[in-house]
Design a protein around this motif. Structure first.
Motif, short mmCIF file in Angstrom:
data_model
loop_
_atom_site.label_atom_id
_atom_site.label_comp_id
_atom_site.label_asym_id
_atom_site.label_seq_id
_atom_site.Cartn_x
_atom_site.Cartn_y
_atom_site.Cartn_z
N ASN B 35 0.82 -1.22 0.00
CA ASN B 35 0.00 0.00 0.00
C ASN B 35 0.85 1.27 0.00
N ARG B 148 -9.96 6.23 2.16
CA ARG B 148 -9.41 6.58 3.47
C ARG B 148 -10.35 7.61 4.11
N PRO B 184 -6.19 0.16 8.68
CA PRO B 184 -5.29 0.92 7.78
C PRO B 184 -5.97 2.07 7.04
N LEU B 185 -7.28 2.04 6.90
CA LEU B 185 -7.96 3.09 6.12
C LEU B 185 -8.71 4.11 6.98
N THR B 362 -0.49 10.62 3.92
CA THR B 362 -1.02 10.91 2.59
C THR B 362 -0.90 12.40 2.27
N ARG B 370 1.46 6.40 1.83
CA ARG B 370 0.48 5.50 1.22
C ARG B 370 0.20 5.93 -0.22
N ASP B 372 -2.04 6.97 -2.43
CA ASP B 372 -3.38 7.57 -2.61
C ASP B 372 -3.26 8.53 -3.79
N ASP B 413 -4.44 3.58 -0.94
CA ASP B 413 -3.71 2.57 -0.18
C ASP B 413 -3.17 1.49 -1.13
#
Lengths: 641, 641
Positions: B35, B148, B184-185, B362, B370, B372, B413
């Motif tokens: 990710n 996210r 994780p999100l 992010t 990550r 994104d 991710d």
């Protein structure tokens, strides 16, 4: 009973007529024959009456009058993204005008307008109102695209890309009107650029031309507060009364912007049935302000919405403009009930047509009007869900939740220009290539210019070719009590052309030392009593380094450009983006002396608490420079340095 | 030499990193493993180093950090277009709150959030910051969509759709955080709704919870001028100092709106590293104003951009918001150099991440962050042409000419959520159907309610069940000189509960006569010296017609609802949209008398230059009504009528 044959039948759409009753048909249909709407109503009724060669199912779509872009400069699509986030003068004098001077020709106007038409068709626009140069090329592009255009040939008192004088523009405009005013898609117009680029004579001629052919007159009015201030200073009145005095409103006026109108000016325009083209994105992006259009509407003015050109927007998205128009009235004038969605959609359609004086042709879906129609998908995720409690919710859906890219099909004058988001009249990939050819040339031109301070200077002073100047000079520090008269007397010389001044110097220093330094100087010349006599401003591009060192701090320097500064210090700073800026203020006593038949200028400068003497002379050859360096050496000795 | 294997390699895009150097790679590439971003650079370099299972060619595209929607109420997507162009109180108390009270449950929050995620992914958003109810359902939807989320559980002092008290909400929030804070999100957050819906105790508990788990605290601050006025009246200080006094800024604050902050408040927030979520569309649409975010940025605050909920926007289009943010700073604060495109894009990405306290995760394309990412087509007609003279022109292209629908692919991710505009994690058609099921129920509920004045009244007074009241009454005109004391004395009765008042009555009259009439009454009760003693407001729904006529203008009337009016006259007028409005001002002398053991009230009203006497009594049966009508007849005779 046999059905009446029509060309196109649009069925099963949510029909938004924008007629005088604002009729809505949740399952509606439009019948089109040739270029005209022959029936509007419930799908069941129209299907029972008409048989069509082409039936377009509009399920899940809204059928609306096409959008009317009430003010743009279509060909400027070729300048999109050229220069952004700049103050109006830097943007205009630094970028737009130099590039237009260089590139705006027939090809530019034709290709740029095609590019704009492609973008507008894609976003549901069926009619646009233009103001630019070589307007016959814009007309050719508009007809090629199949759109409807109110096309104004620009007329202004300065030389323009297509004329050296306004007489020439008027002549061009007359021919343009004659050639196009019977075309089914084109309404030619006379476009005096703005009050501040007009004279009464010029306006008189424009009004005469517009009334002779009964065509609209398209102009910019009160875009900025400065325009109103200047008008008041120059004419003793704001813009609209001055224009009225010059009989402008005898024509069918289309007035773009109108950001800074007083209420009395709105009333004058309303009485004259002048249309207003509100351009919210452009007015914000160039920091002009927000036009109070709800107030104008309340006073009975017809207010349409325009995108302005892509150079100041940077797109021609009428959905964006319409939403922004509604948002701004609410947010800036503190009332969320202002310009509700229904009124905003009217501004984008029927009121736009009225503002352009063409509502007999277009702007609503009514029998007898031309078939100018946008079919807009309404069930995308970003438009979901729908509430039916209030039938008028469809306007909020259109204005607040629908995007230009939701437009599925577009018809103008009964002809399909886009079907399922594919353009039918234009070869889009080829158009993008044609546009790129022009943009690459502009890019190369600007890249070369921007790489070089001198060419960047020249771009904004097109009528002036500077010469390099060389000076031989020395600079020494002296005690603070020194006076210039004493120095000259001690040298046994006579001073002439003596003067006293305060100098405010601002140096622009660039990351690249080789680029040289720019100096903006404000000279305040004083009389013998120390009173201000006159002020003048000069801009000097100084050589990157000393050209040659002589003995005793005597140096040869080079100035590559020197001319009076027409713009403000702020303009130059924003235009040149120096890495650092340094300011020096000096009180200068100045005189000239003759020494061994050679003229020198002497400057005694007070800078902060120090005193410096400069001895200078212009030079033109190495031999002359060496000779003058020797003479300066002798003068320095004479004052003990 | 063998290449390193990665999962995904994005190649040949115009790479906009938004890292601390704002590095740009005109032909750039990103390598992703699991990710995480493992490399960023020129395509040639990355292709030489990495081999990927999936290579995505990004030619003609911009590769940018995904957009960060810094403030929304995702589930409110289900209320899009429910009610528009209304004043905040009418919108909130008239529509949002009654509907939320009725419909907001787990299913609503899950489905609404999924709908919002679908819309956001389609427009390039990779992270959003939410505040709503049943936030665990929002988390489930966010994970299902693969986005996210910084998800704030709402806490406020009033009963809410998911809690009867703030203790309950706090308990829910604690469990929500415990369940999700390692996902994780998901970044769970505590969301005290606003200062004006908080008490110090409640805020203390919120801050304690947020700091215990080191999660952000999401709230609304200074959205309206009224909020600041009320705070000053109530607490003797504007909002931020009051919040600071209550230790709010000990938490990692995310403050939405901040339209009406004083400079000192901005400084307080900057020192506390509080993030700001600017919501320009919503602030305009609800007429709150324009937040001075350039000033905040200059003071060092991290300002992100948010869409707010779809009920007040009406979409979640971050491209629109970002453009609008840039336009507004320029246009409203009179400087076109404010919030230039580069800064606006930063606000939409990295500064948004900083405002949400998640920039370690992010907001920029940097190794270790990550993956994104939004991949955005940049060569559509509306984005054409491109100029390369200034590499930073890419920001203007993104902010001023690119649309949400230009987003081609989205990764969050390290996982593709959209490819070639097709959503990969969500079944969009099914989602629209699920949403429609809920919206149809809401639609039916509101349609029923709106069809009936009484139910529309009840919707805004949920805690009150009114009873019908019947009155038997007579009204006669008397000479102007009459006094109530004389009348009562002449009748040989004694007055009690006498009072003097001015009454300001506003009648709402509807097109449908059967709907009845609404009366808004302002009663100004005077003391014996004619000074104002107290004012009260009542709202009465009067029966459509007289129920029964007796002799001598004696009638039986029915009032179906009567309660004190909690809202302003303006509120009711905008909420009910009467066809006409009628105002009556009376000066009323009032008293009660007892006649044959029955209590009557007597009102002597001065209306304009006429004088009327009303004799009234409540009644409950036909027999009682007949009896009282007779008694009133006798009283009328007694005064000679």
């Amino acid at each position: 009973m046999s059905k009446e044959i029509v060309d196109i039948l649009l069925t099963n759409g949510y029909l938004v007529t924008m007629n005088s009753q604002m009729a809505l048909y949740p399952n509606g249909s439009v019948a089109i024959k040739d270029n005209v709407i022959v029936a509007v109503g419930a799908t069941a009724d129209l299907e029972a009456t008409y048989e069509a060669n082409t039936v377009i199912d509009c399920q899940n779509c809204i059928i609306s009058p096409g959008l009317i872009n009430a003010h743009t400069h279509a060909a400027m699509n070729l300048l999109r993204g050229l220069a952004d986030d700049l103050r109006l003068d830097v943007w205009l004098y630094g970028y737009m005008m130099p590039v237009e001077r260089e590139f705006v020709d027939h090809g530019f106007c034709y290709t740029g307008s095609l590019l704009a038409c492609a973008e507008m068709i894609r976003s549901g626009v069926t009619t646009f109102c233009d103001m630019y140069y070589n307007e016959a090329e814009v007309a050719r592009a508009t007809v090629k695209a199949g759109m409807r255009g109110v096309l104004g040939q620009t007329i202004l008192i300065f030389p323009s890309p297509d004329a050296t004088s306004y007489d020439e523009s008027l002549e061009y405009c007359r021919n343009f009107i004659k050639e196009w005013h019977h075309h089914p898609l084109i309404i030619p117009a006379v476009a005096p650029h703005a009050p501040y680029t007009s004279t009464p004579d010029m306006l008189e001629a424009c009004v005469a031309l517009a009334t002779e052919f009964d065509v609209p007159l398209h102009t910019h009015i009160a875009e900025t507060a400065l325009e109103q201030e200047n008008s008041t200073a120059q004419h003793g009145t704001t813009v609209v009364p001055w224009l009225e005095k010059n009989n402008l409103f005898k024509a069918k006026v289309i007035a773009a912007h109108c950001v800074h109108l007083e209420e009395s000016e709105m009333r004058t325009m309303q009485l004259a049935n002048a249309g207003v083209a509100h351009c919210p994105s452009s007015n914000l992006k160039l920091a002009s302000g927000v036009a109070p259009i709800q107030k104008m509407i309340d006073l009975g003015l017809h207010v349409g919405i325009g995108t302005d050109g892509a150079a100041s927007n940077n797109d021609l998205d009428m959905f964006e403009e319409t939403r922004l128009a509604a948002f701004l009235q609410k947010g800036i004038f503190h009332d969320p009930t202002m310009l509700p969605a229904k009124k905003a959609w009217a501004a984008a359609t029927i009121e736009g047509a009225r503002a352009l004086h063409i509502d007999q042709l277009t702007g609503s879906l009514e029998v007898g009007k031309r078939a100018d129609i946008a079919i807009i998908t309404a069930n995308h995720t970003h438009q979901w869900p729908h509430f039916t409690r209030d039938a008028e919710g469809v306007y909020a859906r259109l204005v607040y939740a629908t995007k230009a890219t939701d437009v599925r099909d577009v018809l103008v004058d009964g002809k399909l220009l886009m079907r399922n988001r594919k353009l039918l009249t234009l070869d889009e990939p080829r158009l993008l290539k044609d546009a790129e050819k022009i943009s690459k040339r502009i890019d190369a031109f600007l890249t070369a210019r921007e790489g070089n301070i001198l060419s960047k200077l020249l771009a904004i002073t097109a009528d002036f070719v500077p010469q390099e100047t060389f000076e031989i000079q020395a600079k020494v520090e002296l005690p603070q009590t020194t006076s210039l008269a004493t120095i000259v007397a001690n040298l046994g010389l006579e001073m002439f052309r003596a003067s006293i001044r305060d100098q405010y110097d601002t140096y622009f220093i660039f990351a690249d030392k080789e680029a040289g330094r720019l100096r903006y100087r404000e000279d305040e010349i004083k009389n013998e009593h120390g009173e201000l006599k006159e002020t003048f401003y000069t801009m000097t591009l100084m050589g990157p380094a000393v050209e040659k060192d002589f003995a005793n701090s005597i140096v040869l320097t080079r100035a590559r450009y020197m001319a009076s500064a027409r713009h403000s210090l702020r303009f130059y700073r924003e235009y040149f983006h120096p890495k650092t800026v340094q300011e020096i203020i000096k009180h200068r006593q100045r005189c000239h002396v003759r020494y061994h038949d050679t003229e020198f200028s002497l400057n005694l400068d007070q800078i902060a608490d120090k005193t410096y003497l400069e001895i200078k002379s212009r030079t033109w050859s190495a031999k002359d420079a060496t000779h003058k360096a020797e003479l300066i050496g002798e003068l320095l000795k004479g004052i003990g340095k």
